[in-house]
Design a protein around this motif. Structure first.
Motif, PDB file in Angstrom:
ATOM      1  N   PHE A 130     -22.131  -2.220   1.058  1.00 27.22           N
ATOM      2  CA  PHE A 130     -20.820  -2.990   0.982  1.00 27.22           C
ATOM      3  C   PHE A 130     -19.847  -2.244   0.428  1.00 27.22           C
ATOM      4  CE2 PHE A 130     -20.065  -7.644   2.266  1.00 27.22           C
ATOM      5  CZ  PHE A 130     -18.960  -7.565   2.343  1.00 27.22           C
ATOM      6  N   ILE A 131     -18.751  -1.841   0.968  1.00 22.21           N
ATOM      7  CA  ILE A 131     -17.594  -1.188   0.236  1.00 22.21           C
ATOM      8  C   ILE A 131     -16.591  -1.993  -0.024  1.00 22.21           C
ATOM      9  CG2 ILE A 131     -16.023   0.800   0.218  1.00 22.21           C
ATOM     10  CD1 ILE A 131     -17.953   2.032   2.115  1.00 22.21           C
ATOM     11  N   ASP A 132     -16.036  -2.209  -1.340  1.00 18.59           N
ATOM     12  CA  ASP A 132     -15.136  -2.986  -1.882  1.00 18.59           C
ATOM     13  C   ASP A 132     -13.926  -2.154  -2.167  1.00 18.59           C
ATOM     14  OD1 ASP A 132     -13.454  -5.191  -2.780  1.00 18.59           O
ATOM     15  OD2 ASP A 132     -14.204  -4.619  -4.721  1.00 18.59           O
ATOM     16  N   PRO A 133     -13.062  -1.895  -1.524  1.00 18.03           N
ATOM     17  CA  PRO A 133     -11.734  -0.839  -1.832  1.00 18.03           C
ATOM     18  C   PRO A 133     -10.960  -2.048  -2.783  1.00 18.03           C
ATOM     19  CG  PRO A 133     -11.747  -1.196   0.398  1.00 18.03           C
ATOM     20  CD  PRO A 133     -12.895  -2.120  -0.013  1.00 18.03           C
ATOM     21  N   GLY A 134     -10.796  -1.691  -4.307  1.00 15.54           N
ATOM     22  CA  GLY A 134      -9.978  -2.764  -5.112  1.00 15.54           C
ATOM     23  C   GLY A 134      -8.607  -2.777  -4.383  1.00 15.54           C
ATOM     24  N   HIS A 135      -8.173  -4.181  -4.979  1.00 19.08           N
ATOM     25  CA  HIS A 135      -6.782  -4.657  -4.676  1.00 19.08           C
ATOM     26  C   HIS A 135      -6.606  -4.535  -3.285  1.00 19.08           C
ATOM     27  CE1 HIS A 135      -6.768  -4.335  -8.860  1.00 19.08           C
ATOM     28  NE2 HIS A 135      -7.333  -2.939  -8.849  1.00 19.08           N
ATOM     29  N   GLY A 136      -5.243  -4.482  -2.916  1.00 16.49           N
ATOM     30  CA  GLY A 136      -4.906  -4.694  -1.509  1.00 16.49           C
ATOM     31  C   GLY A 136      -3.844  -5.983  -1.407  1.00 16.49           C
ATOM     32  N   GLY A 137      -2.918  -5.994  -0.236  1.00 15.47           N
ATOM     33  CA  GLY A 137      -2.003  -6.779  -0.092  1.00 15.47           C
ATOM     34  C   GLY A 137      -0.857  -7.070  -1.160  1.00 15.47           C
ATOM     35  N   TYR A 138      -0.811  -8.371  -1.700  1.00 18.52           N
ATOM     36  CA  TYR A 138       0.108  -8.498  -2.700  1.00 18.52           C
ATOM     37  C   TYR A 138      -0.301  -7.905  -3.971  1.00 18.52           C
ATOM     38  CZ  TYR A 138       2.446 -12.382  -0.038  1.00 18.52           C
ATOM     39  OH  TYR A 138       3.418 -12.957   0.620  1.00 18.52           O
ATOM     40  N   ASP A 139      -1.582  -7.478  -4.172  1.00 13.21           N
ATOM     41  CA  ASP A 139      -2.011  -6.872  -5.369  1.00 13.21           C
ATOM     42  C   ASP A 139      -2.021  -5.332  -5.115  1.00 13.21           C
ATOM     43  OD1 ASP A 139      -3.278  -6.250  -7.517  1.00 13.21           O
ATOM     44  OD2 ASP A 139      -5.347  -7.018  -7.425  1.00 13.21           O
ATOM     45  N   GLY A 140      -1.025  -4.640  -5.778  1.00 14.91           N
ATOM     46  CA  GLY A 140      -1.203  -3.254  -5.756  1.00 14.91           C
ATOM     47  C   GLY A 140      -1.983  -2.540  -6.522  1.00 14.91           C
ATOM     48  N   GLY A 141      -2.358  -3.241  -7.678  1.00 16.04           N
ATOM     49  CA  GLY A 141      -3.476  -2.678  -8.601  1.00 16.04           C
ATOM     50  C   GLY A 141      -2.421  -1.754  -9.698  1.00 16.04           C
ATOM     51  N   ALA A 142      -3.066  -0.810 -10.154  1.00 17.68           N
ATOM     52  CA  ALA A 142      -2.296   0.160 -10.746  1.00 17.68           C
ATOM     53  C   ALA A 142      -1.383   1.057 -10.206  1.00 17.68           C
ATOM     54  CB  ALA A 142      -3.414   1.150 -11.746  1.00 17.68           C
ATOM     55  N   TYR A 143      -0.195   1.391 -10.688  1.00 19.35           N
ATOM     56  CA  TYR A 143       0.824   2.111  -9.924  1.00 19.35           C
ATOM     57  C   TYR A 143       1.691   2.829 -10.994  1.00 19.35           C
ATOM     58  CZ  TYR A 143       4.232  -1.517 -11.589  1.00 19.35           C
ATOM     59  OH  TYR A 143       4.869  -2.536 -12.396  1.00 19.35           O
ATOM     60  N   ILE A 144       2.138   3.673 -10.303  1.00 11.19           N
ATOM     61  CA  ILE A 144       3.375   4.562 -10.872  1.00 11.19           C
ATOM     62  C   ILE A 144       4.289   4.760  -9.874  1.00 11.19           C
ATOM     63  CG2 ILE A 144       3.958   6.730 -11.855  1.00 11.19           C
ATOM     64  CD1 ILE A 144       1.522   6.879 -13.503  1.00 11.19           C
ATOM     65  N   ASP A 145       5.569   4.363  -9.981  1.00 12.09           N
ATOM     66  CA  ASP A 145       6.788   4.656  -8.740  1.00 12.09           C
ATOM     67  C   ASP A 145       6.190   4.027  -7.606  1.00 12.09           C
ATOM     68  OD1 ASP A 145       8.287   5.817 -10.729  1.00 12.09           O
ATOM     69  OD2 ASP A 145       7.344   7.787 -10.263  1.00 12.09           O
ATOM     70  N   SER A 146       6.096   4.705  -6.810  1.00 12.71           N
ATOM     71  CA  SER A 146       5.645   4.177  -5.214  1.00 12.71           C
ATOM     72  C   SER A 146       4.189   4.367  -5.160  1.00 12.71           C
ATOM     73  CB  SER A 146       6.361   4.798  -4.277  1.00 12.71           C
ATOM     74  OG  SER A 146       6.128   6.161  -4.033  1.00 12.71           O
ATOM     75  N   ILE A 147       3.308   4.867  -6.090  1.00  7.79           N
ATOM     76  CA  ILE A 147       1.943   5.323  -5.893  1.00  7.79           C
ATOM     77  C   ILE A 147       1.370   4.175  -6.428  1.00  7.79           C
ATOM     78  CG2 ILE A 147       0.127   6.910  -6.623  1.00  7.79           C
ATOM     79  CD1 ILE A 147       2.410   8.824  -7.591  1.00  7.79           C
ATOM     80  N   LYS A 148       0.416   3.596  -5.438  1.00 12.42           N
ATOM     81  CA  LYS A 148      -0.262   2.436  -5.654  1.00 12.42           C
ATOM     82  C   LYS A 148      -1.765   2.605  -5.632  1.00 12.42           C
ATOM     83  CE  LYS A 148       3.693  -0.607  -4.233  1.00 12.42           C
ATOM     84  NZ  LYS A 148       3.819  -1.537  -3.310  1.00 12.42           N
ATOM     85  N   GLU A 149      -2.715   1.820  -6.413  1.00  9.80           N
ATOM     86  CA  GLU A 149      -4.139   1.947  -6.400  1.00  9.80           C
ATOM     87  C   GLU A 149      -4.584   1.550  -5.241  1.00  9.80           C
ATOM     88  OE1 GLU A 149      -7.854   0.242  -9.084  1.00  9.80           O
ATOM     89  OE2 GLU A 149      -5.693  -0.573  -9.699  1.00  9.80           O
ATOM     90  N   LYS A 150      -4.104   0.453  -4.766  1.00 10.22           N
ATOM     91  CA  LYS A 150      -4.625  -0.139  -3.203  1.00 10.22           C
ATOM     92  C   LYS A 150      -4.652   0.820  -2.357  1.00 10.22           C
ATOM     93  CE  LYS A 150      -0.277  -2.159  -1.409  1.00 10.22           C
ATOM     94  NZ  LYS A 150       0.104  -3.324  -0.869  1.00 10.22           N
ATOM     95  N   ASP A 151      -3.898   1.877  -2.212  1.00  4.74           N
ATOM     96  CA  ASP A 151      -3.788   2.712  -1.088  1.00  4.74           C
ATOM     97  C   ASP A 151      -4.671   4.016  -1.129  1.00  4.74           C
ATOM     98  OD1 ASP A 151      -1.329   1.379   0.153  1.00  4.74           O
ATOM     99  OD2 ASP A 151      -0.181   2.479  -1.144  1.00  4.74           O
ATOM    100  N   ILE A 152      -4.880   4.142  -2.452  1.00  6.22           N
ATOM    101  CA  ILE A 152      -6.006   5.203  -2.885  1.00  6.22           C
ATOM    102  C   ILE A 152      -7.234   4.790  -2.485  1.00  6.22           C
ATOM    103  CG2 ILE A 152      -6.891   6.614  -4.770  1.00  6.22           C
ATOM    104  CD1 ILE A 152      -3.876   6.859  -5.900  1.00  6.22           C
ATOM    105  N   THR A 153      -7.623   3.383  -3.100  1.00  5.30           N
ATOM    106  CA  THR A 153      -8.946   2.954  -2.692  1.00  5.30           C
ATOM    107  C   THR A 153      -9.248   2.711  -1.423  1.00  5.30           C
ATOM    108  OG1 THR A 153      -8.062   0.531  -3.142  1.00  5.30           O
ATOM    109  CG2 THR A 153      -8.902   1.648  -5.198  1.00  5.30           C
ATOM    110  N   LEU A 154      -8.117   2.461  -0.683  1.00  4.18           N
ATOM    111  CA  LEU A 154      -8.472   2.271   0.930  1.00  4.18           C
ATOM    112  C   LEU A 154      -8.953   3.590   1.516  1.00  4.18           C
ATOM    113  CD1 LEU A 154      -8.398   0.059   3.272  1.00  4.18           C
ATOM    114  CD2 LEU A 154      -5.997   0.648   3.407  1.00  4.18           C
ATOM    115  N   ALA A 155      -8.279   4.696   1.145  1.00  7.40           N
ATOM    116  CA  ALA A 155      -8.681   5.840   1.694  1.00  7.40           C
ATOM    117  C   ALA A 155     -10.056   6.322   1.202  1.00  7.40           C
ATOM    118  CB  ALA A 155      -7.348   6.917   1.033  1.00  7.40           C
ATOM    119  N   LEU A 156     -10.199   6.056  -0.130  1.00  2.33           N
ATOM    120  CA  LEU A 156     -11.664   6.256  -0.279  1.00  2.33           C
ATOM    121  C   LEU A 156     -12.812   5.693   0.408  1.00  2.33           C
ATOM    122  CD1 LEU A 156     -11.039   6.186  -4.598  1.00  2.33           C
ATOM    123  CD2 LEU A 156     -11.758   8.415  -3.138  1.00  2.33           C
TER     124      LEU A 156
END
Length: 213
Positions: A30-56
């Motif tokens: 079971f793979i759980d990509p952290g955050h997503g949707g309303y929850d962007g997770g950690a971020y700097i400017d437009s860089i959001k954790e949720k996008d990186i975890t989904l790609a991983l």
């Protein structure tokens, strides 16, 4: 780069350089990509954790599925698992429920770190003592990341107070792929080829863990 790396990795597998036991059709990850949707997770400017975890998660799932393992995902798009209206508590509760009620053999929760001081960097794996196999899988993945990426000397660490680690009753761990707060590592985490590489070494660590089951 992604395509070239993938071809090379599967050639290595085909040649038997990576020595795994016979694939087990009963192993489910079971793979759980952290955050997503309303929850962007950690971020700097437009860089959001949720996008990186989904790609991983996409890269990691690709490796596992093509090796013959069944893979489940808490999410496979930019969405959260919360009831409406959005609630962080509801989101994480539903992630835990999905994993606990599944037939998965173990889980991997993917995240990206953030800290107030820029100097900190490096992928690190965290685990709880809730299940006797947690430390084993965390160590295998951490050692694979150290040897493969050659840019971190961090060690896996037992941690308390992380809801998913404290409440999932399956074996598993949480992987922080790097620090968004570190400028050098942030650039790496925006490179899809690097994310593919991180995912591969997580995958390699998983294979080492499976070999000893």
């Amino acid at each position: 780069m992604k395509r070239v790396l993938t071809v090379i990795l599967f050639l290595v597998l085909a040649l038997g350089v990576i020595n795994t036991k016979a694939l087990k059709s009963d192993i489910v990850i079971f793979i759980d990509p952290g955050h997503g949707g309303y929850d962007g997770g950690a971020y700097i400017d437009s860089i959001k954790e949720k996008d990186i975890t989904l790609a991983l998660a996409s890269h990691l799932g690709f490796f596992l599925e093509n090796a013959g393992y069944k893979v489940l995902y808490t999410r496979n798009k930019d969405d959260d698992l919360s009831e409406s209206p959005y609630s962080k508590k509801s989101d994480i509760f539903n992630r835990v429920k999905l994993i606990n009620e599944s037939d998965c053999s173990f889980y991997i929760s993917l995240h990206v770190n953030m800290f107030t001081q820029e100097k900190y960097r490096g992928a690190q794996v965290f685990f709880s003592d809730r299940h006797p196999l947690n430390e084993s899988i965390a160590k295998d993945i951490q050692e694979s990341l150290i040897e493969g990426l050659q840019n971190t000397n961090r060690v896996c660490k037992k941690i308390d107070g992380i809801y998913i680690l404290d409440n999932v009753n399956k074996p598993g761990c949480l992987v922080e792929a790097g620090f968004l707060s570190n400028e050098i590592e942030r650039k790496l985490l925006l490179d899809d080829g690097y994310l593919n590489l991180v995912s591969y070494y997580i995958y390699f660590g998983i294979l080492n863990f499976i070999n000893r089951l």
